[in-house]
Design a protein around this motif. Structure first.
Motif, PDB file in Angstrom:
ATOM      1  N   SER A 124     114.357 -24.993  98.784  1.00 10.89           N
ATOM      2  CA  SER A 124     115.579 -24.604  99.414  1.00 10.89           C
ATOM      3  C   SER A 124     116.440 -25.997  99.729  1.00 10.89           C
ATOM      4  O   SER A 124     117.457 -25.835 100.111  1.00 10.89           O
ATOM      5  CB  SER A 124     115.175 -24.122 101.062  1.00 10.89           C
ATOM      6  OG  SER A 124     114.196 -23.689 101.109  1.00 10.89           O
ATOM      7  N   GLY A 125     116.049 -26.924  98.981  1.00 14.52           N
ATOM      8  CA  GLY A 125     116.610 -28.143  99.318  1.00 14.52           C
ATOM      9  C   GLY A 125     116.878 -28.725 100.697  1.00 14.52           C
ATOM     10  O   GLY A 125     117.842 -29.479 100.995  1.00 14.52           O
ATOM     11  N   SER A 126     116.121 -28.430 101.694  1.00 20.35           N
ATOM     12  CA  SER A 126     116.380 -28.853 103.038  1.00 20.35           C
ATOM     13  C   SER A 126     116.118 -30.244 103.483  1.00 20.35           C
ATOM     14  O   SER A 126     116.192 -30.735 104.183  1.00 20.35           O
ATOM     15  CB  SER A 126     115.306 -28.116 103.898  1.00 20.35           C
ATOM     16  OG  SER A 126     114.089 -28.197 103.858  1.00 20.35           O
ATOM     17  N   SER A 162     106.069 -13.679 108.189  1.00 20.07           N
ATOM     18  CA  SER A 162     107.239 -14.259 108.532  1.00 20.07           C
ATOM     19  C   SER A 162     106.890 -15.806 108.106  1.00 20.07           C
ATOM     20  O   SER A 162     105.950 -16.257 108.245  1.00 20.07           O
ATOM     21  CB  SER A 162     107.816 -14.399 109.944  1.00 20.07           C
ATOM     22  OG  SER A 162     109.005 -15.068 110.079  1.00 20.07           O
ATOM     23  N   ALA A 163     107.950 -16.370 107.284  1.00 20.59           N
ATOM     24  CA  ALA A 163     107.517 -17.854 106.585  1.00 20.59           C
ATOM     25  C   ALA A 163     108.641 -18.358 106.829  1.00 20.59           C
ATOM     26  O   ALA A 163     109.785 -17.796 106.276  1.00 20.59           O
ATOM     27  CB  ALA A 163     106.526 -17.909 105.757  1.00 20.59           C
ATOM     28  N   GLY A 164     108.901 -19.744 106.261  1.00 23.67           N
ATOM     29  CA  GLY A 164     109.669 -20.537 105.788  1.00 23.67           C
ATOM     30  C   GLY A 164     109.986 -21.790 106.837  1.00 23.67           C
ATOM     31  O   GLY A 164     110.487 -23.001 106.501  1.00 23.67           O
ATOM     32  N   PRO A 210     102.404 -16.817 107.298  1.00 26.88           N
ATOM     33  CA  PRO A 210     101.838 -17.611 106.309  1.00 26.88           C
ATOM     34  C   PRO A 210     102.480 -19.168 106.109  1.00 26.88           C
ATOM     35  O   PRO A 210     103.553 -19.165 106.328  1.00 26.88           O
ATOM     36  CB  PRO A 210     102.073 -16.848 104.821  1.00 26.88           C
ATOM     37  CG  PRO A 210     103.118 -16.156 105.208  1.00 26.88           C
ATOM     38  CD  PRO A 210     103.299 -15.724 106.807  1.00 26.88           C
ATOM     39  N   TYR A 211     101.819 -20.279 105.806  1.00 28.50           N
ATOM     40  CA  TYR A 211     102.193 -21.404 105.811  1.00 28.50           C
ATOM     41  C   TYR A 211     102.229 -21.885 104.084  1.00 28.50           C
ATOM     42  O   TYR A 211     101.305 -21.370 103.640  1.00 28.50           O
ATOM     43  CB  TYR A 211     101.468 -22.513 106.540  1.00 28.50           C
ATOM     44  CG  TYR A 211     101.788 -23.915 105.782  1.00 28.50           C
ATOM     45  CD1 TYR A 211     103.104 -24.478 106.069  1.00 28.50           C
ATOM     46  CD2 TYR A 211     100.681 -24.530 105.074  1.00 28.50           C
ATOM     47  CE1 TYR A 211     103.181 -25.902 105.884  1.00 28.50           C
ATOM     48  CE2 TYR A 211     100.928 -25.755 104.852  1.00 28.50           C
ATOM     49  CZ  TYR A 211     102.112 -26.434 105.142  1.00 28.50           C
ATOM     50  OH  TYR A 211     102.362 -27.683 104.711  1.00 28.50           O
ATOM     51  N   GLY A 212     103.403 -22.383 103.745  1.00 23.57           N
ATOM     52  CA  GLY A 212     103.449 -22.640 102.187  1.00 23.57           C
ATOM     53  C   GLY A 212     104.676 -23.338 101.821  1.00 23.57           C
ATOM     54  O   GLY A 212     105.532 -23.384 102.755  1.00 23.57           O
ATOM     55  N   ILE A 235     120.203 -22.105 104.071  1.00 23.83           N
ATOM     56  CA  ILE A 235     120.822 -21.141 103.824  1.00 23.83           C
ATOM     57  C   ILE A 235     119.876 -19.847 103.510  1.00 23.83           C
ATOM     58  O   ILE A 235     119.959 -18.951 103.895  1.00 23.83           O
ATOM     59  CB  ILE A 235     121.989 -21.113 102.666  1.00 23.83           C
ATOM     60  CG1 ILE A 235     122.675 -19.879 102.486  1.00 23.83           C
ATOM     61  CG2 ILE A 235     121.460 -21.500 101.300  1.00 23.83           C
ATOM     62  CD1 ILE A 235     123.960 -19.729 103.278  1.00 23.83           C
ATOM     63  N   ARG A 236     118.657 -20.217 102.982  1.00 25.41           N
ATOM     64  CA  ARG A 236     117.877 -19.302 102.563  1.00 25.41           C
ATOM     65  C   ARG A 236     117.052 -18.371 103.675  1.00 25.41           C
ATOM     66  O   ARG A 236     117.025 -17.281 103.632  1.00 25.41           O
ATOM     67  CB  ARG A 236     116.640 -19.891 101.550  1.00 25.41           C
ATOM     68  CG  ARG A 236     115.903 -18.855 100.930  1.00 25.41           C
ATOM     69  CD  ARG A 236     114.617 -19.512 100.019  1.00 25.41           C
ATOM     70  NE  ARG A 236     115.001 -20.049  98.963  1.00 25.41           N
ATOM     71  CZ  ARG A 236     114.398 -21.072  97.823  1.00 25.41           C
ATOM     72  NH1 ARG A 236     113.068 -20.952  98.329  1.00 25.41           N
ATOM     73  NH2 ARG A 236     114.941 -21.412  97.251  1.00 25.41           N
ATOM     74  N   HIS A 237     116.445 -19.243 104.737  1.00 25.11           N
ATOM     75  CA  HIS A 237     115.897 -18.612 105.611  1.00 25.11           C
ATOM     76  C   HIS A 237     116.669 -18.823 106.978  1.00 25.11           C
ATOM     77  O   HIS A 237     116.339 -18.113 107.941  1.00 25.11           O
ATOM     78  CB  HIS A 237     114.404 -19.428 105.985  1.00 25.11           C
ATOM     79  CG  HIS A 237     113.680 -19.677 104.821  1.00 25.11           C
ATOM     80  ND1 HIS A 237     114.049 -20.872 103.921  1.00 25.11           N
ATOM     81  CD2 HIS A 237     112.779 -18.738 104.404  1.00 25.11           C
ATOM     82  CE1 HIS A 237     112.847 -20.501 102.975  1.00 25.11           C
ATOM     83  NE2 HIS A 237     112.140 -19.572 103.307  1.00 25.11           N
TER      84      HIS A 237
HETATM   85  N1  LIG Z   1     104.459 -21.064 108.558  1.00 23.39           N
HETATM   86  C1  LIG Z   1     105.071 -21.934 108.577  1.00 23.39           C
HETATM   87  N2  LIG Z   1     105.155 -22.683 109.601  1.00 23.39           N
HETATM   88  C2  LIG Z   1     106.019 -23.924 109.474  1.00 23.39           C
HETATM   89  N3  LIG Z   1     106.630 -24.394 108.732  1.00 23.39           N
HETATM   90  C3  LIG Z   1     106.777 -23.705 107.475  1.00 23.39           C
HETATM   91  C4  LIG Z   1     105.802 -22.489 107.201  1.00 23.39           C
HETATM   92  N4  LIG Z   1     106.143 -21.903 105.928  1.00 23.39           N
HETATM   93  C5  LIG Z   1     107.028 -22.975 105.521  1.00 23.39           C
HETATM   94  N5  LIG Z   1     107.174 -23.992 106.180  1.00 23.39           N
HETATM   95  C6  LIG Z   1     108.002 -25.065 105.960  1.00 23.39           C
HETATM   96  O1  LIG Z   1     108.749 -24.732 104.549  1.00 23.39           O
HETATM   97  C7  LIG Z   1     108.458 -25.736 103.487  1.00 23.39           C
HETATM   98  C8  LIG Z   1     108.892 -25.079 102.227  1.00 23.39           C
HETATM   99  O2  LIG Z   1     110.165 -24.590 102.115  1.00 23.39           O
HETATM  100  P1  LIG Z   1     110.605 -24.407 100.742  1.00 23.39           P
HETATM  101  O3  LIG Z   1     109.718 -24.414  99.658  1.00 23.39           O
HETATM  102  O4  LIG Z   1     111.696 -23.025 101.013  1.00 23.39           O
HETATM  103  O5  LIG Z   1     111.632 -25.406 100.598  1.00 23.39           O
HETATM  104  P2  LIG Z   1     111.859 -26.982 101.229  1.00 23.39           P
HETATM  105  O6  LIG Z   1     110.557 -27.684 100.888  1.00 23.39           O
HETATM  106  O7  LIG Z   1     112.316 -26.782 102.464  1.00 23.39           O
HETATM  107  O8  LIG Z   1     113.113 -27.695 100.197  1.00 23.39           O
HETATM  108  P3  LIG Z   1     112.993 -29.062  99.466  1.00 23.39           P
HETATM  109  O9  LIG Z   1     111.579 -29.354  98.913  1.00 23.39           O
HETATM  110  O10 LIG Z   1     114.072 -28.912  98.650  1.00 23.39           O
HETATM  111  O11 LIG Z   1     113.592 -29.641 100.655  1.00 23.39           O
HETATM  112  C9  LIG Z   1     107.110 -26.218 103.941  1.00 23.39           C
HETATM  113  O12 LIG Z   1     106.968 -27.324 103.167  1.00 23.39           O
HETATM  114  C10 LIG Z   1     107.242 -26.313 105.523  1.00 23.39           C
HETATM  115  O13 LIG Z   1     107.829 -27.566 105.916  1.00 23.39           O
END
Ligand SMILES: Nc1ncnc2c1ncn2[C@@H]1O[C@H](COP(=O)(O)OP(=O)(O)OP(=O)(O)O)[C@@H](O)[C@H]1O
Length: 549
Positions: free
Chosen positions: A177-179, A289-291, A315-317, A526-528
């Protein structure tokens, strides 16, 4: 070589078409259409032949910008069937980021809806590398063919033989997501996808014949692979936080949906609407729900719409590795919420089977090889690193990111992925997420972690969410807490400020946070629509404080 060594994520589709040919694979209420597993498989076979005839064959990186629809499913499975490599980039990433993603992914083909082709032409996306274009819908002034033509040209109805891909072959490139910076293309192998499907099935006990309502395109693809019917809701998939809740609860009850996936922002919106209107969702067996962290209050509201005992799982990932851990709302609401509110981090549960998770010392430098000495003791905060079949090996065309995020593990011949997240593990093996590594605020008194600090402020009833940022000199930052208040609640800001200061003083780890700024609406991904862009808020906070001086 025996056939059993072939691994192709698309193999689930003919298998499901054999097991449940007449079960509906896709229900598309908007178009009043549906496809059975046998029809979806047949259509994707036809498209697979057509793709090859048009030069999209094994190994061809193909950007897919098609909104979830029966065509999206058939096309994606067709791409996997021929062994092409779908490249999934969120159209909402922003013009600059998108251009960068295209030049990094070096795609040779582009399949998209007319709007996506117009943007491609307008912004010159991939113009150095793209050779083949397919339009899903009417083609106007741009080159290439259309999906309708590809399908019409194929007369052969015999089953398509899947490309003989193996576990480590590249299956897809999925952009993050490029956060926390520029989005990066995670390279998925067929083995990664297979492990993901297996993990989701086992962790959540998903059974063929279930009915899924996916609100996130990637998760949508798992539905046919798991033998579930996918009901595609009428929504803008790039803006889950603005979804019309009626378009979610309506289909859930109409089609007897048993499972759904939604970003925390969507779950929040639907939960609020459901409570206000006394809606119940009795057919759901689970919601996922995740993200980003899902606040306990959001879980509480949503579970009140569900049958007793039915849970929301979080889920966390990450794009690079999913799922890593999982926890259900019962454990959160009954046990871990109290600790979260007191600043212990958000509990993301225990690692799923097959994942080895370690917590290591925090550093922003690359780590070349695994060493047990890297680990921090139980209860201490460090960076979360993971190893397992669903963990992706690297990024496409980003050796410097690989360097920073992978650790070779000579003992297993494998590697660890550094999540870029901070957290700790308790005596029971549960993992507590404490925020992104790059978001920690290094003050003179030591580091402050976002999630544990924000949680204290989030307990105030007038606070919708909060974000910790640092202003000033690196290493000696001044912590600032940004507050977004609940909408539609009339409050006296100065009174809230005083109450928040009292809250901060009650906890050791928030005592040093003395600056409180109110922000009208946080910038989010934008994604989540849920990941707070703390980098942007830090710039805003610095400017706001400068002006106030
Ligand atoms: N269940 C959860 N609880 C808390 N945070 C979560 C959870 N699931 C995912 N996340 C957060 O979202 C991140 C993964 O997001 P994603 O792969 O969409 O891109 P991003 O890591 O935000 O983008 P970029 O690496 O480009 O900055 C995880 O590393 C974590 O920080």
């Amino acid at each position: 070589m025996s056939e059993t060594q072939f691994v192709n994520i698309a193999a689930h589709l003919p298998e499901m078409a054999r097991r449940q040919p007449d079960t509906r694979a896709i229900i598309f209420p908007r178009g009043k259409r549906s496809l059975t597993f046998s029809e979806l498989n047949g259509l994707s076979d036809k498209i697979a032949r057509g793709l090859i005839a048009n030069g999209i064959c094994s190994g061809v990186r193909t950007v897919l910008m098609v909104t979830p629809s029966p065509e999206f499913f058939a096309l994606t499975f067709a791409l996997f069937k021929v062994g092409a490599v779908p490249v999934l980039i969120d159209p909402g990433l922003g013009i600059k980021n998108l251009k960068q993603c295209f030049s990094e992914a070096e795609p040779h083909a582009f399949i998209g809806i007319p709007k996506a082709h117009i943007a491609r032409k307008l912004f010159g996306w991939g113009k150095e590398t793209i050779r083949t274009c397919v339009t899903v819908g009417p083609r106007l002034f741009w080159e290439g063919t259309t999906l309708a033509k590809i399908i019409a040209e194929q007369q052969d109805d015999s089953p398509f033989t899947l490309a003989p891909t193996q576990k480590d072959d590249v299956a897809a490139i999925l952009f993050t997501s490029g956060s926390t910076g520029i989005p990066k293309g995670a390279i998925y192998s067929h083995g990664n996808f297979s492990a993901q499907v297996k993990a989701l099935k086992e962790v959540y006990g998903i059974e063929p014949g279930e009915i899924d309502l996916p609100t996130f395109p990637l998760f949508a693809l798992f539905a046919p692979a798991l033998g579930m019917t996918a009901v595609i809701p009428e929504m803008d998939f790039t803006r889950p936080g603005s979804v019309d809740p009626r378009k979610i609860v309506g289909p859930i009850n109409e089609y007897g949906v048993t499972t759904m996936f939604g970003s925390p922002a969507l779950i929040n919106r639907v939960g609020r609407y459901g409570v206000e209107h006394g809606i119940k969702l009795p057919t759901l067996r689970r919601a996922i729900s995740a993200g980003a962290p899902v606040p306990a209050s959001v879980l509480e509201r949503f579970t009140s719409l569900l049958n007793p005992g039915v849970q929301v799982f979080t889920p966390y990932g990450a794009t690079e590795a999913l799922p890593v851990c999982s926890i259900g709302s019962t454990e959160i609401l009954e046990e871990t919420r109290k600790i979260t509110d007191a600043g212990g981090g958000v509990c993301v549960g225990r690692p799923v089977e097959g994942i080895r998770l370690e917590i290591i010392q925090i550093t922003d430098n690359p780590i070349y090889g695994w060493d047990d000495e890297l680990r921090v003791p139980t209860g201490k905060i460090g960076e979360i690193v993971v190893q397992g079949e669903q963990v992706t090996r690297g990024y496409y065309n980003r050796p410097e990111s690989d360097h920073l995020s992978k650790i070779i593990d000579p003992a297993t011949g494998s590697f660890f992925h550094r999540m870029g997240d901070l957290g700790g593990r308790d005596e029971d093996g549960r993992v507590w997420f404490c925020g992104r590594k790059s978001h920690r605020v290094e003050t003179e008194g030591g580091p402050l972690y976002t999630i544990p600090c924000e949680a204290v402020f989030n307990t105030h009833p007038a606070v919708f969410r909060s974000a910790l940022v640092g202003v000033g000199e690196p290493g000696a930052l001044t912590p600032v807490i940004c507050i977004e208040l609940e909408k539609n609640v009339k409050v006296d800001q100065e009174q809230v400020r005083t109450e928040l200061k009292t809250l901060a003083e009650e906890h050791i780890h928030t005592r040093s946070i003395e600056t409180i700024l109110f922000h009208p609406a946080f910038p989010v991904d934008i994604r989540h629509n849920a990941k707070i862009f703390r980098e942007k808020l830090a710039v805003w906070a610095a400017e706001t404080l400068k002006c106030a001086r």
